[in-house]
Scaffold this active site. Sequence first.
Site, PDB file in Angstrom:
ATOM      1  N   HIS A  51      -6.493  -3.743   9.853  1.00 21.30           N
ATOM      2  CA  HIS A  51      -7.705  -4.511   9.564  1.00 21.30           C
ATOM      3  C   HIS A  51      -8.517  -4.621  10.858  1.00 21.30           C
ATOM      4  O   HIS A  51      -8.419  -5.625  11.567  1.00 21.30           O
ATOM      5  CB  HIS A  51      -7.333  -5.883   9.015  1.00 21.30           C
ATOM      6  CG  HIS A  51      -6.657  -5.832   7.686  1.00 21.30           C
ATOM      7  ND1 HIS A  51      -6.146  -6.938   7.050  1.00 21.30           N
ATOM      8  CD2 HIS A  51      -6.424  -4.792   6.846  1.00 21.30           C
ATOM      9  CE1 HIS A  51      -5.624  -6.583   5.881  1.00 21.30           C
ATOM     10  NE2 HIS A  51      -5.760  -5.280   5.743  1.00 21.30           N
ATOM     11  N   GLU A 109     -16.274  10.404  23.806  1.00 19.72           N
ATOM     12  CA  GLU A 109     -14.977  11.009  23.456  1.00 19.72           C
ATOM     13  C   GLU A 109     -14.758  11.125  21.942  1.00 19.72           C
ATOM     14  O   GLU A 109     -13.831  11.818  21.509  1.00 19.72           O
ATOM     15  CB  GLU A 109     -13.847  10.160  24.042  1.00 19.72           C
ATOM     16  CG  GLU A 109     -13.813  10.142  25.555  1.00 19.72           C
ATOM     17  CD  GLU A 109     -13.126  11.367  26.143  1.00 19.72           C
ATOM     18  OE1 GLU A 109     -12.002  11.650  25.744  1.00 19.72           O
ATOM     19  OE2 GLU A 109     -13.759  12.030  26.989  1.00 19.72           O
ATOM     20  N   HIS A 162     -12.560  -3.907   4.301  1.00 22.28           N
ATOM     21  CA  HIS A 162     -11.104  -4.070   4.322  1.00 22.28           C
ATOM     22  C   HIS A 162     -10.463  -3.530   5.616  1.00 22.28           C
ATOM     23  O   HIS A 162      -9.728  -4.255   6.279  1.00 22.28           O
ATOM     24  CB  HIS A 162     -10.511  -3.378   3.082  1.00 22.28           C
ATOM     25  CG  HIS A 162      -9.040  -3.586   2.921  1.00 22.28           C
ATOM     26  ND1 HIS A 162      -8.417  -3.649   1.704  1.00 22.28           N
ATOM     27  CD2 HIS A 162      -8.057  -3.733   3.839  1.00 22.28           C
ATOM     28  CE1 HIS A 162      -7.114  -3.848   1.868  1.00 22.28           C
ATOM     29  NE2 HIS A 162      -6.876  -3.895   3.155  1.00 22.28           N
ATOM     30  N   GLU A 166       0.829  -1.213   0.000  1.00 20.79           N
ATOM     31  CA  GLU A 166       0.000   0.000   0.000  1.00 20.79           C
ATOM     32  C   GLU A 166       0.864   1.264   0.000  1.00 20.79           C
ATOM     33  O   GLU A 166       0.375   2.340   0.325  1.00 20.79           O
ATOM     34  CB  GLU A 166      -0.935   0.012   1.218  1.00 20.79           C
ATOM     35  CG  GLU A 166      -1.877  -1.173   1.337  1.00 20.79           C
ATOM     36  CD  GLU A 166      -2.918  -1.269   0.225  1.00 20.79           C
ATOM     37  OE1 GLU A 166      -2.958  -0.383  -0.653  1.00 20.79           O
ATOM     38  OE2 GLU A 166      -3.668  -2.260   0.211  1.00 20.79           O
ATOM     39  N   HIS A 224      -2.461   1.817   8.491  1.00 18.54           N
ATOM     40  CA  HIS A 224      -3.555   1.008   7.943  1.00 18.54           C
ATOM     41  C   HIS A 224      -3.672  -0.270   8.751  1.00 18.54           C
ATOM     42  O   HIS A 224      -2.681  -0.979   8.955  1.00 18.54           O
ATOM     43  CB  HIS A 224      -3.264   0.679   6.473  1.00 18.54           C
ATOM     44  CG  HIS A 224      -4.164  -0.366   5.896  1.00 18.54           C
ATOM     45  ND1 HIS A 224      -5.536  -0.256   5.900  1.00 18.54           N
ATOM     46  CD2 HIS A 224      -3.889  -1.546   5.278  1.00 18.54           C
ATOM     47  CE1 HIS A 224      -6.062  -1.326   5.314  1.00 18.54           C
ATOM     48  NE2 HIS A 224      -5.083  -2.126   4.929  1.00 18.54           N
TER      49      HIS A 224
HETATM   50  O1  2HA Z   1      -0.338  -5.355   3.790  1.00 21.57           O
HETATM   51  O2  2HA Z   1      -3.198  -4.853   4.433  1.00 21.57           O
HETATM   52  O3  2HA Z   1      -4.068  -3.753   2.213  1.00 21.57           O
HETATM   53  C1  2HA Z   1      -1.466  -6.064   3.454  1.00 21.57           C
HETATM   54  C2  2HA Z   1      -2.626  -5.170   3.424  1.00 21.57           C
HETATM   55  C3  2HA Z   1      -3.051  -4.655   2.119  1.00 21.57           C
HETATM   56 ZN    ZN Z   2      -5.130  -4.097   4.164  1.00 16.54          ZN
END
Ligand code: 2HA
Ligand code: ZN
Length: 274
Positions: free
Chosen positions: A142, A170, A211, A116, A140
């Site tokens: 998940h 909050e 995602h 990413e 990022h």
């Molecule tokens: O690194 O999360 O979006 C793997 C991921 C891709």
């Molecule tokens: Zn991801």
Amino acid sequence: MGILDVQVIKDFVKTCNDGWERNWHERNGGNLTYRMKKEEVEECKKYFTFDKEWVEMGVCAENMAGEFFISTGSGKYFRNVILAPQDNICIVEINDKGDSYRIVWGLEKGGVPTSEFPSHFMNHSVRAKATNGEYRVIYHAHTPSIIALTYVLPLEDKVFTRMLWQSATECVVVFPGGVGVVDWMVPGKSEIAMATSELMKKYDVAIWAHHGMFCSGPDFDSTFGLMHTIENAAAIYIRVLSTGKPILQTITDDDIRAIGKGFGLNINEEFLEN
Ligand code: 2HA
Ligand code: ZN
């Protein structure tokens, strides 16, 4: 004293491990990048080598030319970052056009920065511009509860922002600007990078349908804290739904305005009703 003793590297590794311990990084899921300060580059420079090839990114940002980023590695597991940082993260330099990178440290057993990286890079460009260079972190993860809600709520900025603001007091203090939502798209490509960075012009947060989440901030603690606050609020909302009972009371728009007044916040009025 080696590069792993430098504070910014220690903070990066700690943040990866905190995310792993929250259960946000199954397998190679998620990625973290940090735009280094000049003095941090100076501290680390003696460990750099400048013999690797430049790699084109497919996106370009002139204001990121010459910057150095710490990045997790593509296909690497957050679980392993704390065990062997030198094999799972890297530092890259951006060229003077702002369209290519080269690895100057790390990934000692081979590899490239996160898949990413184009998204991270464009988000860094936009957030740095919007904050006068203050923002340095893109994260990022998940996050399961936010992901779950992208199956049952309309994929609209206003819907997600209001749900979060109403789920924990909050929230509006932590993200008075609200959150943006990106429809499902193929990960790792320049299209999702552009769509995300469009939202990052307005928000510190972009939710990727089915995602995960992208958060931005000036430092590791506040960026991680933002992710954590949102994910906990989403988990609360799911618990509320799972009682199967009607919602009898919530945090009203007037309550949110009162918090704004009390804390001197610049709340995004677009998301409030009368
Ligand atoms: O690194 O999360 O979006 C793997 C991921 C891709
Ligand atoms: Zn991801």
